[in-house]
Scaffold this active site. Structure first.
Site, PDB file in Angstrom:
ATOM      1  N   CYS A 147       0.858  -1.234  -0.156  1.00 32.91           N
ATOM      2  CA  CYS A 147       0.003   0.153  -0.157  1.00 32.91           C
ATOM      3  C   CYS A 147       0.808   1.228   0.152  1.00 32.91           C
ATOM      4  O   CYS A 147       0.695   2.248  -0.826  1.00 32.91           O
ATOM      5  CB  CYS A 147      -1.096   0.065   1.184  1.00 32.91           C
ATOM      6  SG  CYS A 147      -2.157   1.247   1.310  1.00 32.91           S
ATOM      7  N   CYS A 148       1.905   1.420   0.916  1.00 29.88           N
ATOM      8  CA  CYS A 148       2.818   2.407   0.933  1.00 29.88           C
ATOM      9  C   CYS A 148       3.675   2.706  -0.397  1.00 29.88           C
ATOM     10  O   CYS A 148       3.859   3.339  -0.910  1.00 29.88           O
ATOM     11  CB  CYS A 148       3.841   2.244   2.069  1.00 29.88           C
ATOM     12  SG  CYS A 148       3.149   2.753   3.572  1.00 29.88           S
TER      13      CYS A 148
ATOM     14  N   CYS B 240      -3.438   3.934   9.629  1.00 23.71           N
ATOM     15  CA  CYS B 240      -2.378   3.346  10.195  1.00 23.71           C
ATOM     16  C   CYS B 240      -1.876   4.306  11.250  1.00 23.71           C
ATOM     17  O   CYS B 240      -0.639   4.173  11.546  1.00 23.71           O
ATOM     18  CB  CYS B 240      -0.988   3.258   8.951  1.00 23.71           C
ATOM     19  SG  CYS B 240      -1.834   2.170   7.687  1.00 23.71           S
TER      20      CYS B 240
ATOM     21  N   CYS C 277      -1.196   8.418   7.496  1.00 31.52           N
ATOM     22  CA  CYS C 277      -2.279   8.123   7.035  1.00 31.52           C
ATOM     23  C   CYS C 277      -3.431   7.624   8.170  1.00 31.52           C
ATOM     24  O   CYS C 277      -2.892   7.039   9.113  1.00 31.52           O
ATOM     25  CB  CYS C 277      -2.429   7.133   6.024  1.00 31.52           C
ATOM     26  SG  CYS C 277      -1.619   7.481   4.397  1.00 31.52           S
TER      27      CYS C 277
ATOM     28  N   CYS D  31       7.518   3.958   5.911  1.00 27.86           N
ATOM     29  CA  CYS D  31       6.848   3.754   4.817  1.00 27.86           C
ATOM     30  C   CYS D  31       7.568   3.036   3.583  1.00 27.86           C
ATOM     31  O   CYS D  31       7.096   2.717   2.518  1.00 27.86           O
ATOM     32  CB  CYS D  31       6.001   4.977   4.521  1.00 27.86           C
ATOM     33  SG  CYS D  31       7.012   6.266   3.857  1.00 27.86           S
TER      34      CYS D  31
END
Ligand code: SF4
Length: 428
Positions: free
Chosen positions: A130-131, A215, A212, A238
């Site tokens: 995702c990062c 998280c 985010c 990240c």
């Protein structure tokens, strides 16, 4: 362009550059953050440096320093699509409070999101990926335009950052500048108070390190400020601050630079496929064609940058439909008398219009480089000592008569990317 007009610029010895960075760290060891930043922006990398800011709980400190040094410095904000609304408001608040005139929002590629995170819940199952999609990928293209970038990282934040210097030389020869490397939590708060900087709206609610929304959690009194990030997961970064090996970049660290590309020997981000590698999560790896075809669907769902290894006997048509998946293709040239690598390279570039990095590996010798380039090869893994020496000293053999003229547009080796882009603009 005639090949014999091409020259390879002599490669600056890395040791000299690394020593320069080490010396800078010595000189600026005791200096304050603004002085470090000023040196980077005005002397070390004028017009060639930018800053990446999370606009989180501590960001106002570094951004205030930027406003003291150069309000027009490019400031990148990664709008991942997952931020708290308060963070987006805070970007605008700080921008106007500090008079910053060059804040740039970077967003993930919608195609990547549709392909790898259609439901927006990848952070739950695979936060690294995702990062990667939401931060690393959008940032890399932009950052590549600069010789250096400024970060707000500090030594006290994590064990891994405990060795962070003011100036880092990354494996791809860029400079990272960390003006706040030696700041403590107390220094940050004192600076904010001294300069009357607006707080992030969530700071007072107990969010001490803000990324985010999915998280980030509130941090208890006395807890490590970054404990609220990716809580419960074995993840602390990240990924945008990793060097190739995932560590803090250190000047002088031994990095093998065997990849000759754009006129220089550089560190190679890719490695070879190894037994036990997982097709779903492997990254920066040249996957043999046979392995790729066996697990094609899994590799196509893997969100990380991948390469392909094409060996003699592999048929290009078997994977031609998937060429856009690969950031790099390595063509094996096993011996001087084996011409199959040339055929594969020509098919890839001429028939199937592959535009990414096409590298030669194996028996890469000086006499072959020109012929390989004519087949579209634009990078070379050089282990032959004499060939390396010749390239480093600016020699590139030329062949002026070809019995098999080909249609590939020849790429001017010997120029750095920014010079090549300039040349392309001029001729457009
Ligand atoms: S911090 Fe979380 S939501 Fe944001 S990009 Fe990384 S994994 Fe995704």
């Amino acid at each position: 362009m005639a090949l014999n007009n091409l020259a390879v610029a002599p490669v600056e010895p890395d040791k000299v550059r690394a020593a320069g960075i080490m010396a800078l760290n010595g000189i600026y060891d005791e200096m304050d953050g603004v002085s470090v930043l000023r040196h980077a922006v005005t002397e070390l990398l004028p017009n060639d440096i930018s800053i990446v800011s999370s606009f989180g709980a501590d960001s106002s400190v570094l951004l205030h320093m930027v406003s003291q040094v150069d309000k027009t410095l490019p400031v990148y904000f990664l709008e991942t699509g997952k931020h708290f609304p308060e963070t987006l408001d805070y970007v605008r608040t700080l921008e106007s409070h500090l008079g910053l005139t060059n804040v740039r929002w970077l967003r993930p590629n919608p195609k990547d999101l549709a392909r790898f995170d259609p439901n927006g819940d990848l952070w739950e199952t695979d936060p690294d990926s995702c990062c990667h999609i939401r931060k690393t990928e959008p940032l890399e293209t932009e950052i590549a335009k600069f010789g250096g970038w400024v970060t707000g990282r500090k030594r006290y934040q994590t064990k891994e950052r405990g060795v962070l210097p003011h100036f880092e030389l990354t494996s791809d020869d860029r400079i990272k500048v960390n003006p706040l490397a030696y700041f403590s939590d107390a220094d940050v708060n004192a600076y904010k108070t001294q300069h009357g900087l607006p707080e992030h709206p969530l700071f007072e609610k107990g969010y001490k390190s803000i990324g985010c929304a999915p998280c980030t959690t509130i941090v208890a009194e006395g807890e490590d400020p970054r404990a609220g990030r990716w809580r419960g997961l074995n993840k602390k970064e990240c990924g945008i601050h990793f060097d190739f090996n995932g560590a803090i970049a250190r000047p002088g660290a031994a990095v093998e630079k065997n990849l000759f590309k754009d006129g220089a020997f550089i560190a190679d981000p890719f490695r070879a496929w190894a037994e036990g590698d997982d097709p779903a999560s492997v990254r920066y790896t040249h996957v043999p064609v046979k392995v790729f075809l066996e697990h094609r669907d899994v590799f196509l769902s893997n969100p990380h940058p991948l390469g392909l290894l094409v060996s003699p006997g592999d048929k290009v048509e078997d994977f031609a439909a998937d060429l856009s998946r690969f950031a790099s293709i390595a063509v094996s040239f096993p011996g001087f008398t084996d011409g199959r690598g040339y055929t594969s390279a020509r098919l890839l570039t001429e028939r199937y219009k592959y535009k990414g990095e096409l590298r030669a590996i194996g028996d890469v010798l000086m006499d072959q480089l020109t012929l390989m380039r004519r087949c579209g090869v634009n990078a070379f893994v050089v282990t032959h000592a004499a060939t390396r020496k010749a390239l480093e000293s600016g020699q590139l053999t030329t062949v002026n008569l070809f019995y098999q003229p080909i249609g590939v547009t020849e790429v001017p080796v010997g120029t750095r990317p920014f010079l090549r882009r300039a040349a392309e603009t001029e001729t457009a």
